[in-house]
Design a protein around this motif. Structure first.
Motif, PDB file in Angstrom:
ATOM      1  N   TRP A  34      43.942  33.897 -20.273  1.00  0.00           N
ATOM      2  CA  TRP A  34      45.149  33.367 -19.638  1.00  0.00           C
ATOM      3  C   TRP A  34      45.800  32.310 -20.523  1.00  0.00           C
ATOM      4  O   TRP A  34      47.010  32.309 -20.700  1.00  0.00           O
ATOM      5  N   ASN A  38      49.770  32.127 -22.180  1.00  0.00           N
ATOM      6  CA  ASN A  38      50.650  31.199 -21.482  1.00  0.00           C
ATOM      7  C   ASN A  38      51.222  30.178 -22.456  1.00  0.00           C
ATOM      8  O   ASN A  38      50.495  29.380 -23.043  1.00  0.00           O
ATOM      9  N   ALA A  66      56.103  25.116 -16.499  1.00  0.00           N
ATOM     10  CA  ALA A  66      56.260  26.544 -16.809  1.00  0.00           C
ATOM     11  C   ALA A  66      57.590  26.851 -17.435  1.00  0.00           C
ATOM     12  O   ALA A  66      58.560  26.233 -17.434  1.00  0.00           O
TER      13      ALA A  66
END
Length: 66
Positions: A34, A38, A66
């Motif tokens: 992950w 990311n 994000a």
């Protein structure tokens, strides 16, 4: 008799520890995967003192990153 019981308990605890270790290893693999995918986590990991685990935790819990 007591020594045998203690030996059995220690053997069972050892088995539980091994199972937990396997689970932790699996979670570490998932977290690393992950993290690599990311962008926010990768940016955070470039800060000195912040590694992949902390970066993943921060970027996974803060929508603002994000």
């Amino acid at each position: 008799m007591a020594c045998r019981v203690h030996s059995q308990l220690i053997a069972r605890l050892g088995g539980h520890l091994k199972a937990l270790d396997r689970q932790i290893q699996g979670l570490e693999v998932q977290n690393q995967t992950w993290h690599r995918e990311n962008a926010a986590s990768n940016k955070l990991a470039k800060i000195p003192g912040i590694g992949p685990i902390t970066a993943s935790a921060l970027s996974g819990t803060s929508g603002a990153l994000a």
